[in-house]
Design a protein around this motif. Structure first.
Motif, PDB file in Angstrom:
ATOM      1  N   THR A  37      -8.409   5.714 -16.316  1.00 45.22           N
ATOM      2  CA  THR A  37      -9.116   5.331 -15.551  1.00 45.22           C
ATOM      3  C   THR A  37      -9.872   4.634 -15.721  1.00 45.22           C
ATOM      4  O   THR A  37     -11.083   4.272 -14.621  1.00 45.22           O
ATOM      5  CB  THR A  37     -10.012   6.555 -15.896  1.00 45.22           C
ATOM      6  N   GLY A  38      -9.478   2.994 -16.063  1.00 43.34           N
ATOM      7  CA  GLY A  38     -10.320   2.162 -16.704  1.00 43.34           C
ATOM      8  C   GLY A  38      -9.858   1.270 -15.533  1.00 43.34           C
ATOM      9  O   GLY A  38      -9.845   1.505 -14.436  1.00 43.34           O
ATOM     10  N   PRO A  39     -10.127  -0.257 -15.578  1.00 41.14           N
ATOM     11  CA  PRO A  39     -10.576  -1.596 -14.859  1.00 41.14           C
ATOM     12  C   PRO A  39      -8.704  -1.479 -14.118  1.00 41.14           C
ATOM     13  O   PRO A  39      -8.454  -1.590 -13.380  1.00 41.14           O
ATOM     14  CB  PRO A  39     -11.079  -2.992 -15.434  1.00 41.14           C
ATOM     15  N   ALA A  40      -8.288  -1.226 -15.423  1.00 47.43           N
ATOM     16  CA  ALA A  40      -6.873  -1.678 -15.090  1.00 47.43           C
ATOM     17  C   ALA A  40      -5.799  -0.575 -13.943  1.00 47.43           C
ATOM     18  O   ALA A  40      -5.300  -1.360 -13.321  1.00 47.43           O
ATOM     19  CB  ALA A  40      -5.397  -2.063 -16.560  1.00 47.43           C
ATOM     20  N   ALA A  41      -6.452   0.344 -14.497  1.00 48.02           N
ATOM     21  CA  ALA A  41      -5.749   1.821 -13.789  1.00 48.02           C
ATOM     22  C   ALA A  41      -6.179   1.390 -12.545  1.00 48.02           C
ATOM     23  O   ALA A  41      -5.934   1.749 -11.003  1.00 48.02           O
ATOM     24  CB  ALA A  41      -6.488   2.770 -14.180  1.00 48.02           C
ATOM     25  N   TYR A  42      -7.991   1.284 -12.363  1.00 49.77           N
ATOM     26  CA  TYR A  42      -8.550   1.547 -10.837  1.00 49.77           C
ATOM     27  C   TYR A  42      -7.599   0.054 -10.036  1.00 49.77           C
ATOM     28  O   TYR A  42      -7.145   0.435  -8.869  1.00 49.77           O
ATOM     29  CB  TYR A  42      -9.791   0.774 -10.771  1.00 49.77           C
ATOM     30  N   ALA A  43      -7.623  -1.590 -10.966  1.00 50.35           N
ATOM     31  CA  ALA A  43      -6.494  -2.334  -9.759  1.00 50.35           C
ATOM     32  C   ALA A  43      -5.285  -1.859  -9.280  1.00 50.35           C
ATOM     33  O   ALA A  43      -4.819  -1.904  -7.892  1.00 50.35           O
ATOM     34  CB  ALA A  43      -6.258  -3.423 -10.890  1.00 50.35           C
ATOM     35  N   ASP A  44      -5.254  -0.895 -10.704  1.00 46.16           N
ATOM     36  CA  ASP A  44      -3.472  -0.500 -10.039  1.00 46.16           C
ATOM     37  C   ASP A  44      -3.356   0.952  -8.796  1.00 46.16           C
ATOM     38  O   ASP A  44      -2.609   0.275  -8.052  1.00 46.16           O
ATOM     39  CB  ASP A  44      -2.391   0.076 -10.861  1.00 46.16           C
ATOM     40  N   ALA A  45      -4.598   1.568  -8.938  1.00 44.74           N
ATOM     41  CA  ALA A  45      -4.482   2.512  -8.197  1.00 44.74           C
ATOM     42  C   ALA A  45      -4.672   1.566  -6.410  1.00 44.74           C
ATOM     43  O   ALA A  45      -3.835   2.155  -5.347  1.00 44.74           O
ATOM     44  CB  ALA A  45      -5.672   3.550  -7.801  1.00 44.74           C
ATOM     45  N   VAL A  46      -6.049   1.064  -6.729  1.00 45.36           N
ATOM     46  CA  VAL A  46      -5.555   0.105  -4.910  1.00 45.36           C
ATOM     47  C   VAL A  46      -5.019  -0.961  -4.438  1.00 45.36           C
ATOM     48  O   VAL A  46      -3.890  -0.747  -2.924  1.00 45.36           O
ATOM     49  CB  VAL A  46      -6.817  -1.299  -5.838  1.00 45.36           C
ATOM     50  N   ALA A  47      -3.543  -1.046  -5.836  1.00 43.92           N
ATOM     51  CA  ALA A  47      -2.165  -2.155  -5.204  1.00 43.92           C
ATOM     52  C   ALA A  47      -1.270  -0.867  -4.769  1.00 43.92           C
ATOM     53  O   ALA A  47      -0.815  -1.072  -4.097  1.00 43.92           O
ATOM     54  CB  ALA A  47      -1.471  -2.420  -6.529  1.00 43.92           C
ATOM     55  N   THR A  48      -1.859   0.271  -5.493  1.00 42.79           N
ATOM     56  CA  THR A  48      -0.653   1.271  -4.853  1.00 42.79           C
ATOM     57  C   THR A  48      -0.989   1.379  -3.461  1.00 42.79           C
ATOM     58  O   THR A  48       0.215   2.091  -2.195  1.00 42.79           O
ATOM     59  CB  THR A  48      -0.682   2.701  -5.783  1.00 42.79           C
ATOM     60  N   TYR A  49      -1.963   1.879  -2.978  1.00 42.93           N
ATOM     61  CA  TYR A  49      -2.705   2.073  -1.469  1.00 42.93           C
ATOM     62  C   TYR A  49      -2.142   1.456  -1.056  1.00 42.93           C
ATOM     63  O   TYR A  49      -1.393   1.525   0.861  1.00 42.93           O
ATOM     64  CB  TYR A  49      -3.680   2.745  -1.794  1.00 42.93           C
ATOM     65  N   LEU A  50      -2.017  -0.182  -1.176  1.00 45.45           N
ATOM     66  CA  LEU A  50      -2.158  -0.977  -0.212  1.00 45.45           C
ATOM     67  C   LEU A  50      -0.126  -0.953  -0.502  1.00 45.45           C
ATOM     68  O   LEU A  50       0.071  -1.168   0.719  1.00 45.45           O
ATOM     69  CB  LEU A  50      -2.244  -2.281  -1.088  1.00 45.45           C
ATOM     70  N   ALA A  51       0.130  -0.267  -0.902  1.00 41.12           N
ATOM     71  CA  ALA A  51       1.933  -0.854  -1.330  1.00 41.12           C
ATOM     72  C   ALA A  51       2.418   0.467   0.133  1.00 41.12           C
ATOM     73  O   ALA A  51       3.941   0.345   0.890  1.00 41.12           O
ATOM     74  CB  ALA A  51       2.872  -0.653  -2.649  1.00 41.12           C
ATOM     75  N   LEU A  52       1.631   1.038  -0.201  1.00 41.64           N
ATOM     76  CA  LEU A  52       1.757   2.210   1.047  1.00 41.64           C
ATOM     77  C   LEU A  52       1.599   1.607   1.865  1.00 41.64           C
ATOM     78  O   LEU A  52       2.046   2.569   3.114  1.00 41.64           O
ATOM     79  CB  LEU A  52       1.064   3.283   0.485  1.00 41.64           C
ATOM     80  N   CYS A  53       0.914   0.960   2.453  1.00 36.53           N
ATOM     81  CA  CYS A  53      -0.213   0.432   3.568  1.00 36.53           C
ATOM     82  C   CYS A  53       1.772   0.382   3.962  1.00 36.53           C
ATOM     83  O   CYS A  53       1.999  -0.015   4.970  1.00 36.53           O
ATOM     84  CB  CYS A  53      -1.051  -0.218   3.770  1.00 36.53           C
ATOM     85  N   VAL A  54       2.296  -1.021   3.268  1.00 35.48           N
ATOM     86  CA  VAL A  54       2.864  -2.662   4.034  1.00 35.48           C
ATOM     87  C   VAL A  54       4.024  -1.308   4.088  1.00 35.48           C
ATOM     88  O   VAL A  54       4.903  -1.047   4.913  1.00 35.48           O
ATOM     89  CB  VAL A  54       3.506  -3.292   1.994  1.00 35.48           C
ATOM     90  N   ASP A  55       4.873  -0.311   3.509  1.00 33.56           N
ATOM     91  CA  ASP A  55       5.225   1.038   3.370  1.00 33.56           C
ATOM     92  C   ASP A  55       4.594   1.340   5.306  1.00 33.56           C
ATOM     93  O   ASP A  55       6.648   1.769   6.400  1.00 33.56           O
ATOM     94  CB  ASP A  55       5.356   2.510   3.160  1.00 33.56           C
ATOM     95  N   ARG A  56       3.880   1.730   5.771  1.00 39.00           N
ATOM     96  CA  ARG A  56       3.323   2.189   7.133  1.00 39.00           C
ATOM     97  C   ARG A  56       3.731   0.639   8.019  1.00 39.00           C
ATOM     98  O   ARG A  56       4.314   1.241   9.041  1.00 39.00           O
ATOM     99  CB  ARG A  56       2.144   2.913   7.009  1.00 39.00           C
ATOM    100  N   LEU A  57       3.696   0.373   7.598  1.00 32.11           N
ATOM    101  CA  LEU A  57       4.258  -1.187   8.462  1.00 32.11           C
ATOM    102  C   LEU A  57       5.689  -1.358   8.291  1.00 32.11           C
ATOM    103  O   LEU A  57       5.748  -1.442   9.588  1.00 32.11           O
ATOM    104  CB  LEU A  57       3.260  -2.497   7.953  1.00 32.11           C
ATOM    105  N   LEU A  78      -2.840   2.836 -15.012  1.00 35.75           N
ATOM    106  CA  LEU A  78      -2.558   4.143 -14.240  1.00 35.75           C
ATOM    107  C   LEU A  78      -1.393   5.439 -14.528  1.00 35.75           C
ATOM    108  O   LEU A  78      -1.755   6.551 -14.761  1.00 35.75           O
ATOM    109  CB  LEU A  78      -2.908   3.943 -12.435  1.00 35.75           C
ATOM    110  N   ALA A  79       0.257   4.676 -14.217  1.00 38.39           N
ATOM    111  CA  ALA A  79       1.223   5.500 -15.152  1.00 38.39           C
ATOM    112  C   ALA A  79       0.690   6.350 -15.947  1.00 38.39           C
ATOM    113  O   ALA A  79       1.401   7.637 -16.503  1.00 38.39           O
ATOM    114  CB  ALA A  79       1.821   4.645 -14.640  1.00 38.39           C
ATOM    115  N   ASP A  80      -0.673   5.713 -16.913  1.00 43.09           N
ATOM    116  CA  ASP A  80      -0.238   5.751 -18.365  1.00 43.09           C
ATOM    117  C   ASP A  80      -1.561   6.838 -18.267  1.00 43.09           C
ATOM    118  O   ASP A  80      -2.645   7.215 -19.197  1.00 43.09           O
ATOM    119  CB  ASP A  80      -0.399   4.987 -19.598  1.00 43.09           C
ATOM    120  N   ALA A  81      -2.838   7.332 -16.916  1.00 40.93           N
ATOM    121  CA  ALA A  81      -3.580   8.849 -17.427  1.00 40.93           C
ATOM    122  C   ALA A  81      -4.918   7.670 -16.951  1.00 40.93           C
ATOM    123  O   ALA A  81      -5.657   8.271 -17.539  1.00 40.93           O
ATOM    124  CB  ALA A  81      -3.534   9.369 -18.157  1.00 40.93           C
TER     125      ALA A  81
END
Length: 982
Positions: free
Chosen positions: A473-493, A468-471
């Motif tokens: 849009t495939g499976p690896a980038a998608y998994a990075d995106a899911v993990a990014t939002y989950l990390a933001l959720c941890v930050d919200r916690l 994802l950090a290298d622009a």
């Protein structure tokens, strides 16, 4: 080429925009800020309106199409109506959503029309082609201080290309999560295996699929975490029936187990009384657990020689008296700060003692109460050894959190009490839980990657391993995106899992760490249960961000990068700059954001290595006037002025042929003695003028709740001023003070008249008039004082304000003599008793052709025994409890205004009560409104509570007049009584 005037340079429907901003502030669920908190976010409604008005041409720019002033004004009203429609909060019902979508579509069409006319082209004939046209032909929106990303997010909504940058990596990541990541995966279905079974056949639009995966993997994280650490969060045993300690009307208290919502703790220190032999005693700001009417609950320290330290806590949730509740609100505090009383001996515990104990690491804690979810609401239970022991776990070492807190006593209050590292802000159980969830982000990412590779959604993707950090849009980038939002959720916690969370007794819930923009010190705190469904739980932490992602994720591309605005880095030209820069010294963004950064770094440093390569956020280049960082207040101010000036000097050369719009969080408390403005406001304008910008307009957009109660201080008057600027020509001439003043007054008078014609509400006309006034000053290369020196911006502002005072005060000479006398007296003495002031009053009265007897009979003033006093609203009511305009043969404007304000503010009155009074003297309305404006001006600098009264009255004036209409229609208002008002 002739410059085309934009709508924002002439007029905008401020009343509708401000109403929408206030409505948006009330919304709690589904906002874009649910993805992650940032500091002082601007309402989306104002961003939407500002961007639109910045792109759309004012009708006067096209005299061939709108040749007469009447046609131009008619067209402005139509353009304003589009703003009024689109600034409403997008509600969830299909009909409301359709209406909102149509309003946005109409706004896009108008932007495209202005862009096309400017290029000498015909605008798109079909509505479905408008977005493609805007993406290809319209200048993109660029926010160089993107913060929480709300400005580029609204640019996307309006169909425009969106760019953002910020020095702060937390801000960059938030904005990427809002505008850059969702479009990469727009329209893709979720990859979680359970979705195909549960939601087969569903059509996935925008970021709905990505949001669903955040929910699914977030739920997996919860289940997995509960397996690992669930034993640290035991349930509570409810008492049988209404035994001591049970909640009132708990009904279901049958001895069963209930989920704990929170554990409430008090910090303790050794008693300074030698007779107590070092026994620890509680430091508590309050012993109130619930102040909700009918469900009051308190906790009391009880002397018990068998208990540790000779005392214990006991909950009382049945039969709490008003006296007990009042006593419990005091806790053990005796004064502001860290001054307490020993519960064992009554001896004082000084702030110095608490600080020395804290810095020596000798502060401990004791469980005060357990809050459980009963069958009919909250149950408050006395502490037990089981629940104390469940929190007694080994403190994990988290390297990322070993960084020291800034030594900034203005914003970081814990350092002086020994909580000097980020790790110190968490209990051992909280650290254990948060590290568990942080670790699970990477594991969830691995699961998402495996599922994405197996999903048909990514079958045949040409570059499946690009990150994802290298622009990617495939499976690896998608998994990075899911993990990014989950990390933001941890930050919200993290926000609700510190030892700085307070228990809100009225709402019976945990309050997040950041009540304001600082790290506070809490003596008693609430520790939430991550596995409950209440505030502070993981459920709340991941479900609300997923909801926001689903709602706000765009299909249009966005681009965000980390860059300091004052650095002449990668250039983007031909852009429309809309930005919300730092506000002088109001918020220490970098220091405060480290609270989030240290956890994000722990979760995401391998996924976003460029953003999280440092141990903490960059500080040296941050454009905030922070004295502790720069050595002195003057050095900090110079750094801020130079940095802002350099930033906008660079930025102005990148703009398209359109104005730059800049937010500034102006507060009336920034007005100082002598009419000069505080360093914040004056320095900010100095910076912009120093970057060769000149001003066209200033629009005050209220961003605070209008319902804020009286007494909350000067911040209650805060609003954002939108500054509208253009580049000053390099060959701009110089001017003199005399020429500046000669030009100023007629220009200001015309500007205020234009604002009145455009419907700018009276309370906003002052700030709206600053733009045209300072615009005259800023169009010159410099203005020379009579002694040849260069006029300072602060001096120009004072002169502008003086002219505004004079223009807005015009008309007061037509007031009745009692009101004119009261105004002058109020300006001198307010409502203070003036000993021996009767003589001065008599002398002043002669100037208004008034006698002492007449002013005493007026009901607004008292001169007696040599003393004199202008009566307060309460004193006026006490003197005549049945006062009404229809009963007073000659009511003064002063009486009308004061009684209207009293009725409007009363708990049993409000808008309807004020409207009924106004209906009895409808002809007085213009004078009352003018007096309210004058009183607001007189009180804004030093009496914020009183200024807020008049500000609120003016803001609500349209509603009061509608209430008066209703009263007249219902026959509530009596017929006019003669003689008429003097």
């Amino acid at each position: 080429m002739t410059r085309r005037l934009k709508l924002i340079e002439h007029s905008i429907p401020l009343e509708a925009i401000n109403a929408a901003c206030e409505e948006e502030k009330q919304i709690k669920v589904g906002k874009h800020t649910s993805i992650h908190q940032w500091f002082a976010p601007r309402p989306l409604a104002s961003n939407r309106a500002v961007i639109y008005a910045q792109y759309v041409d004012d009708p006067s720019a096209w005299p061939d199409r709108f040749p007469t002033p009447e046609e131009q004004q008619k067209e402005r009203r139509r353009l304003h109506k589009i703003i009024e429609d689109m600034v409403e909060w997008p509600k969830s019902t299909p009909a409301d959503r359709k209406r909102f979508d149509l309003a946005i579509e109409a706004a896009r069409v108008e932007i495209a029309r202005s862009v096309a006319w400017g290029l000498g082209e015909a605008p798109p004939a079909r509505a479905k082609d408008v977005v493609a046209y805007l993406q290809a032909k319209a200048p993109p929106v660029y926010d160089p201080f993107c913060g929480g990303g709300s400005i580029p997010l609204e640019a996307q909504r309006l169909g425009l290309r969106a760019y953002g940058s910020d020095l702060n990596p937390v801000a960059v990541l938030i904005t990427k999560a809002l505008i850059e990541f969702p479009p990469k995966f727009a329209g893709r279905p979720p990859v979680h295996p359970g979705v195909a079974k549960d939601l087969a056949g569903r059509e996935w639009r925008g970021a709905e699929g990505l949001a669903e995966d955040v929910r699914r993997y977030g739920q997996w994280m919860r289940d997995e975490a509960e397996k690992r650490i669930g034993h640290l969060y035991p349930k509570a045993r409810l008492p049988n029936g209404r035994a001591a300690g049970s909640a009132r009307d708990a009904g279901g208290n049958d001895g069963s187990e209930a989920v704990v919502i929170a554990w409430l703790w008090a910090r303790t220190v050794s008693s300074p009384d030698p007779a107590q032999r070092g026994a620890h005693v509680p430091l508590a700001s309050s012993f109130v657990l619930s102040s909700k009417a009918g469900r009051e609950a308190i906790v009391k320290p009880v002397l018990d020689l068998s208990a540790p330290g000779g005392w214990r806590f006991e909950v009382k949730a049945e039969g709490v008296t008003a006296e007990e509740l009042g006593e419990a609100t005091k806790g053990t505090k005796t004064a502001r700060g860290s001054n307490f009383q020993c519960v064992l001996s009554g001896s004082p515990i000084t702030g110095d003692h608490v600080k020395s104990e804290g810095q020596a690491g000798r502060v401990s804690q004791r469980l005060m109460a357990v809050v459980a979810e009963g069958k009919r609401g909250r149950s408050y239970l006395s502490p037990t050894s089981q629940h104390e022991q469940s929190a007694d776990v080994a403190r994990p070492v988290v390297p990322e959190l070993e960084q020291p807190l800034p030594d900034d006593p203005r914003n970081f209050w814990t350092v002086q009490y020994g909580l000097s590292r980020w790790a110190d802000l968490f209990t051992p159980r909280q650290l254990t839980a948060l590290t568990t969830f942080s670790d699970l982000v990477e594991t969830a990412r691995d699961r998402a990657l495996e599922d994405a590779r197996a999903s048909r959604a990514f079958t045949g993707h040409p570059d499946p391993d690009r990150r994802l950090a290298d622009a990617g849009t495939g499976p690896a980038a998608y998994a990075d995106a899911v993990a990014t939002y989950l990390a933001l959720c941890v930050d919200r916690l993290v926000q609700c899992q510190t030892s700085l969370n307070r228990w809100f007794a009225q709402g019976q819930k945990i309050q997040p760490t950041f009540d304001q923009h600082n790290i506070p010190m809490r003596w008693d705190y609430a520790e939430g249960n991550l596995f409950s469904s209440s505030t502070g739980s993981w459920d709340a932490a991941f479900k609300y961000p997923a909801m926001a992602l689903e709602r706000w994720g765009s299909e249009l591309p966005g681009n965000v990068r980390q860059e300091a605005a004052q650095d002449d880095g990668e250039k983007i030209f031909n852009v429309a700059i809309v930005t919300d820069p730092p506000y002088y010294d109001n918020i220490g963004y970098a220091d405060l954001s480290d609270f989030f950064y240290v956890w994000l770094r722990r979760s995401l440093k391998s996924l976003h290595s460029d953003l999280f390569r440092r141990l903490v956020t960059p500080k040296g280049e941050e454009l905030v006037a922070t004295p502790y960082r720069h050595g002195s207040k003057s050095a900090a101010e110079r750094f801020f002025i130079d940095g802002i000036a350099k930033s906008f000097y660079i930025l102005k050369d990148r703009t398209a042929d359109m104005p730059i719009t800049i937010y500034y969080a102006f507060k009336q408390s920034e007005v100082q003695e002598g009419g000069l403005l505080s360093p914040g406001w004056a320095s900010f304008l100095s910076s912009l003028i120093g970057s060769n910008l000149q001003f066209d307009a200033t629009w005050p957009v209220r961003t605070e709740h209008s319902s804020r109660s009286i007494g909350q201080g000067t911040n209650a008057l805060a609003s954002s001023v939108v500054l509208v600027c253009r580049s000053r020509p390099d060959d701009a001439p110089a001017s003199t003070r005399r020429e500046f003043l000669r030009e100023l007054r007629p220009a200001m008078r015309q500007a205020i008249l234009d604002h009145q014609t455009a419907g700018v509400p009276l309370p906003d006309r002052r700030q709206a008039a600053i733009g045209p006034g300072i615009g005259i000053f800023s169009k010159y290369s410099l203005v020379r004082e009579t002694d040849g020196s260069e006029m300072r911006v602060a001096t120009a502002l004072a002169l502008v304000n003086r002219e505004i005072d004079g223009i807005l005060a015009e008309g007061t000479e037509a007031f009745d003599p009692e009101t004119r006398f009261a105004l002058d007296w109020y300006d001198l003495h307010r409502t203070r008793p003036v000993a021996g002031g009767a003589g001065s009053a008599i002398a002043m009265l002669q100037g208004f052709n008034l006698s002492e007897a007449r002013i005493n009979a007026s009901g607004i003033f008292r001169a007696r025994g040599g003393d004199a006093k202008l009566l307060t609203r309460d004193e006026m009511l006490a003197a005549d409890p049945k006062w009404r305009p229809s009963r007073d043969g000659s009511p003064t404007v002063w009486e009308m205004a004061q009684h209207l304000a009293r009725a409007f503010l009363s708990t049993e009155g409000g808008t309807d009560a004020a409207g009924r009074l106004l209906a009895e003297r409808r002809g007085a309305a213009p004078d009352v409104l003018l007096l309210a404006e004058r009183l607001y001006e007189l009180t804004a600098a030093k009496e914020p509570d009183e200024a807020l009264v008049w500000n609120q009255l003016q803001t609500a004036w349209p509603e009061i007049e509608r209430a008066a209409d209703r009263a007249e229609a219902a026959g509530v208002a009596p017929p006019p009584v003669q003689p008429a008002m003097l």
